[in-house]
Design an enzyme around this catalytic site. Structure first.
Site, short mmCIF file in Angstrom:
data_model
loop_
_atom_site.label_atom_id
_atom_site.label_comp_id
_atom_site.label_asym_id
_atom_site.label_seq_id
_atom_site.Cartn_x
_atom_site.Cartn_y
_atom_site.Cartn_z
N GLU A 128 41.79 26.44 -39.25
CA GLU A 128 41.29 27.04 -40.50
C GLU A 128 40.27 28.14 -40.22
OE1 GLU A 128 41.55 23.88 -39.63
OE2 GLU A 128 41.64 22.52 -41.36
N CYS A 134 34.77 23.27 -41.15
CA CYS A 134 35.69 24.24 -41.78
C CYS A 134 35.47 24.30 -43.28
CB CYS A 134 37.14 23.89 -41.47
SG CYS A 134 37.57 24.24 -39.75
N CYS A 136 38.93 25.24 -34.84
CA CYS A 136 40.00 24.71 -35.69
C CYS A 136 40.88 25.85 -36.21
CB CYS A 136 39.42 23.98 -36.89
SG CYS A 136 38.49 22.50 -36.50
N ASN A 138 44.65 25.90 -33.94
CA ASN A 138 43.49 25.40 -33.19
C ASN A 138 43.60 25.86 -31.74
OD1 ASN A 138 45.67 23.53 -32.99
ND2 ASN A 138 44.30 21.87 -32.41
N ILE A 139 42.45 26.15 -31.18
CA ILE A 139 42.37 26.63 -29.78
C ILE A 139 41.31 25.80 -29.09
CG2 ILE A 139 41.98 28.62 -28.28
CD1 ILE A 139 42.56 30.40 -30.81
N GLU A 140 41.76 24.90 -28.21
CA GLU A 140 40.83 23.98 -27.56
C GLU A 140 40.28 24.56 -26.27
OE1 GLU A 140 42.88 20.20 -27.34
OE2 GLU A 140 42.61 19.90 -29.50
N CYS A 178 38.18 19.74 -41.44
CA CYS A 178 36.95 19.05 -41.03
C CYS A 178 35.76 19.60 -41.83
CB CYS A 178 36.72 19.24 -39.53
SG CYS A 178 36.08 20.86 -39.09
#
Ligand code: THU
Length: 132
Positions: free
Chosen positions: A55, A94, A53, A42-44, A91
């Protein structure tokens, strides 16, 4: 490739999670029909919406390199202090993104760092999926 091996690849990818806001670190490993593995984390983002996310990172990496046939994905997620409270499940966004390329029997493996895992199918996680 076994589910345990795929979980191991997801745990390796989780090391690169960029999650300074939620502190929730996710890794994913996507297996192609040809046996290649694409990983993601994940890369926020401080603006929230651009956050992606693990995935979808793995899926988009694979599709952007010409892959469109997939067999399975493993997902792991833990808090910033390394606690795996429960299995991390994909989620809704995804699940829908995976459904674009993956068949109903595509396997989704939930794992953690203890070696425990569960295998589910995409049709279980996204019943009555939208189709044109
Ligand atoms: N996240 C994932 O990477 N995959 C999931 O399946 C669930 C949520 C990420 C998004 C966000 O960076 C953090 O976990 C908390 O929601």
């Amino acid at each position: 490739m076994t589910p345990q091996e795929l979980v191991k690849r997801a745990l390796e990818a989780q090391k690169y999670a960029y999650a300074p806001y939620s502190g929730f670190r996710v890794g994913a490993a996507l297996l192609t029909a040809q046996g290649k593995v694409y990983t993601g984390c994940n890369i926020e983002n401080k603006c929230h919406t651009p956050t992606i996310c693990a995935e979808r990172t793995a899926l988009f990496k694979a599709v952007s390199e010409g892959e469109t046939e997939f067999l399975a994905i493993a997902v792991v997620g833990c808090t910033r202090d390394g606690v795996y409270k429960r299995f991390c499940t994909p989620c809704g966004v995804c699940r829908q993104a995976l459904a674009e390329f993956c068949k109903p029997d595509f396997q989704i493996v939930f794992g953690d760092d203890s070696g425990d895992y569960e295998v589910h199918t995409l049709s279980e996680l996204l019943p009555l999926a939208f189709d044109l």
